[in-house]
Write a protein that holds these residues in place. Structure first.
Motif, PDB file in Angstrom:
ATOM      1  N   ARG A  83      28.670  -5.530  21.957  1.00 31.83           N
ATOM      2  CA  ARG A  83      27.533  -4.856  21.581  1.00 31.83           C
ATOM      3  C   ARG A  83      27.476  -4.195  20.120  1.00 31.83           C
ATOM      4  NH1 ARG A  83      26.232  -0.827  27.016  1.00 31.83           N
ATOM      5  NH2 ARG A  83      25.406  -2.643  28.149  1.00 31.83           N
ATOM      6  N   VAL A  84      28.588  -3.841  19.829  1.00 31.35           N
ATOM      7  CA  VAL A  84      28.989  -3.612  18.378  1.00 31.35           C
ATOM      8  C   VAL A  84      28.707  -4.891  17.532  1.00 31.35           C
ATOM      9  CG1 VAL A  84      30.829  -2.899  16.669  1.00 31.35           C
ATOM     10  CG2 VAL A  84      30.685  -1.595  19.052  1.00 31.35           C
ATOM     11  N   ARG A  85      29.177  -5.839  17.922  1.00 30.81           N
ATOM     12  CA  ARG A  85      29.140  -7.017  17.010  1.00 30.81           C
ATOM     13  C   ARG A  85      27.912  -7.515  16.751  1.00 30.81           C
ATOM     14  NH1 ARG A  85      33.423 -11.332  19.487  1.00 30.81           N
ATOM     15  NH2 ARG A  85      34.978 -10.038  20.046  1.00 30.81           N
ATOM     16  N   VAL A  86      26.823  -7.503  17.922  1.00 28.24           N
ATOM     17  CA  VAL A  86      25.398  -7.755  17.770  1.00 28.24           C
ATOM     18  C   VAL A  86      24.908  -6.738  17.066  1.00 28.24           C
ATOM     19  CG1 VAL A  86      23.228  -8.173  19.151  1.00 28.24           C
ATOM     20  CG2 VAL A  86      25.566  -9.089  19.817  1.00 28.24           C
ATOM     21  N   THR A  87      25.004  -5.627  17.199  1.00 30.55           N
ATOM     22  CA  THR A  87      24.317  -4.641  16.381  1.00 30.55           C
ATOM     23  C   THR A  87      24.655  -4.594  14.866  1.00 30.55           C
ATOM     24  OG1 THR A  87      24.291  -3.042  18.334  1.00 30.55           O
ATOM     25  CG2 THR A  87      24.055  -1.835  16.120  1.00 30.55           C
ATOM     26  N   GLU A  88      25.800  -4.873  14.628  1.00 28.81           N
ATOM     27  CA  GLU A  88      26.318  -4.989  13.264  1.00 28.81           C
ATOM     28  C   GLU A  88      25.450  -6.281  12.462  1.00 28.81           C
ATOM     29  OE1 GLU A  88      30.353  -5.642  10.373  1.00 28.81           O
ATOM     30  OE2 GLU A  88      30.384  -5.617  12.542  1.00 28.81           O
ATOM     31  N   LEU A  89      25.619  -7.449  13.329  1.00 23.29           N
ATOM     32  CA  LEU A  89      24.916  -8.752  12.717  1.00 23.29           C
ATOM     33  C   LEU A  89      23.499  -8.285  12.413  1.00 23.29           C
ATOM     34  CD1 LEU A  89      25.199 -11.448  12.062  1.00 23.29           C
ATOM     35  CD2 LEU A  89      24.856 -12.117  14.649  1.00 23.29           C
ATOM     36  N   VAL A  90      22.793  -7.773  13.520  1.00 23.54           N
ATOM     37  CA  VAL A  90      21.365  -7.659  13.287  1.00 23.54           C
ATOM     38  C   VAL A  90      21.233  -6.576  12.201  1.00 23.54           C
ATOM     39  CG1 VAL A  90      19.317  -6.354  14.508  1.00 23.54           C
ATOM     40  CG2 VAL A  90      20.793  -8.080  15.649  1.00 23.54           C
ATOM     41  N   LEU A  91      21.883  -5.684  11.905  1.00 22.74           N
ATOM     42  CA  LEU A  91      21.623  -4.702  11.027  1.00 22.74           C
ATOM     43  C   LEU A  91      21.990  -5.249   9.508  1.00 22.74           C
ATOM     44  CD1 LEU A  91      23.379  -1.263  12.150  1.00 22.74           C
ATOM     45  CD2 LEU A  91      20.606  -1.685  11.614  1.00 22.74           C
ATOM     46  N   ARG A  92      22.861  -6.045   9.449  1.00 18.38           N
ATOM     47  CA  ARG A  92      23.117  -6.830   8.315  1.00 18.38           C
ATOM     48  C   ARG A  92      22.086  -7.865   7.737  1.00 18.38           C
ATOM     49  NH1 ARG A  92      27.933  -4.742   6.353  1.00 18.38           N
ATOM     50  NH2 ARG A  92      29.660  -4.274   7.728  1.00 18.38           N
ATOM     51  N   CYS A  93      21.569  -8.397   9.047  1.00 19.18           N
ATOM     52  CA  CYS A  93      20.503  -9.412   8.685  1.00 19.18           C
ATOM     53  C   CYS A  93      19.067  -8.628   8.081  1.00 19.18           C
ATOM     54  CB  CYS A  93      20.125 -10.214   9.975  1.00 19.18           C
ATOM     55  SG  CYS A  93      21.437 -11.314  10.338  1.00 19.18           S
ATOM     56  N   ILE A  94      18.844  -7.489   8.664  1.00 19.87           N
ATOM     57  CA  ILE A  94      17.973  -6.676   8.153  1.00 19.87           C
ATOM     58  C   ILE A  94      17.840  -6.354   6.930  1.00 19.87           C
ATOM     59  CG2 ILE A  94      16.529  -4.569   8.686  1.00 19.87           C
ATOM     60  CD1 ILE A  94      17.245  -4.853  11.641  1.00 19.87           C
ATOM     61  N   ILE A  95      19.367  -5.818   6.653  1.00 25.10           N
ATOM     62  CA  ILE A  95      19.568  -5.233   5.216  1.00 25.10           C
ATOM     63  C   ILE A  95      19.297  -6.400   4.124  1.00 25.10           C
ATOM     64  CG2 ILE A  95      21.531  -4.569   3.808  1.00 25.10           C
ATOM     65  CD1 ILE A  95      22.319  -3.026   6.084  1.00 25.10           C
ATOM     66  N   PHE A  96      20.049  -7.675   4.596  1.00 29.47           N
ATOM     67  CA  PHE A  96      19.636  -8.813   3.630  1.00 29.47           C
ATOM     68  C   PHE A  96      18.288  -9.187   3.430  1.00 29.47           C
ATOM     69  CE2 PHE A  96      19.204 -13.310   3.288  1.00 29.47           C
ATOM     70  CZ  PHE A  96      19.773 -13.650   2.091  1.00 29.47           C
ATOM     71  N   GLY A  97      17.508  -9.061   4.442  1.00 29.67           N
ATOM     72  CA  GLY A  97      16.087  -9.517   4.204  1.00 29.67           C
ATOM     73  C   GLY A  97      15.405  -8.296   3.439  1.00 29.67           C
ATOM     74  N   LEU A  98      15.378  -7.211   3.839  1.00 24.24           N
ATOM     75  CA  LEU A  98      14.693  -6.333   3.282  1.00 24.24           C
ATOM     76  C   LEU A  98      15.192  -5.850   1.899  1.00 24.24           C
ATOM     77  CD1 LEU A  98      14.333  -3.349   6.094  1.00 24.24           C
ATOM     78  CD2 LEU A  98      12.544  -5.330   5.185  1.00 24.24           C
TER      79      LEU A  98
END
Length: 201
Positions: free
Chosen positions: A27-42
């Protein structure tokens, strides 16, 4: 002693088995990956919105073009967004690699580097957003004591697009703060596991 990830606890101390830790890990890995993708896009979106924003206005037969380079705070915000996007891209690749290998962190120096990088980017993005937001308030409301005009009354489109870029950047900075907490959790859990193995030996 604990060799299998199954704890024996005296009294009422809660103990977590290996399966629960693996679920938390994932869960930590998935959450981290999603957040980093969001940060990259935004971050990319915020940099584009502000960096490409301009509006021409004719004032007393003279054409004046409003650009983001006219405000140093906006230049700083574009640079901060660019740094956040580049940093997030590198971290996204690391997250994918760690998920493929089945490990969250490779070693303690890397854990400290990620933690420090997340902290630094959180401070940089938050500072840039705060500076840009303050400048945007002055542009919107003016400052009568200093005879500063309400620039947004003349450059409405420019100000609206800048506002969208700042909003995108604000989400980036808040996400970086959350990521800092996640990287801190991963770091201290890594040290906790090391101590647990040392005690087991």
């Amino acid at each position: 002693m604990n060799y299998l990830g199954i704890g024996v606890s005296p009294g009422n101390v809660p103990v977590y088995d290996g399966n629960n830790l693996k679920v938390i890990d994932r869960r930590v890995r998935v959450t981290e990956l999603v957040l980093r993708c969001i940060i990259f896009g935004l971050a990319i979106l915020g940099a584009i919105l502000i960096g490409t924003d301009k509006q021409a206005k004719v004032i007393f037969s003279i054409e004046k073009i409003a650009k983001f380079t006219d405000m140093k705070a906006l230049v700083f915000l574009v640079i901060a967004n660019g740094l956040a996007a580049a940093y997030s891209l590198v971290q996204v690749l690391r997250c994918i690699l760690s998920m493929i290998r089945g490990t969250v962190l490779f070693n303690k120096p890397l854990a400290w580097a990620i933690f420090s990088g997340d902290q630094l980017m959180a401070y940089v993005t938050l500072t840039a957003v705060a500076a840009a937001a303050q400048s945007a308030v002055f542009a919107k409301l003016g400052q009568t004591e200093l005879q500063w005009m309400k620039i947004c009354n003349m450059y409405g489109k420019f100000c609206n697009q800048v506002g969208e870029g700042i909003a995108s950047s604000l989400i980036v900075s808040l996400s970086m703060i959350v990521l800092s907490a996640i990287s801190a959790f991963s770091l201290f859990r890594l040290y906790g596991n090391s101590k647990g193995k040392g005690n087991a030996m």
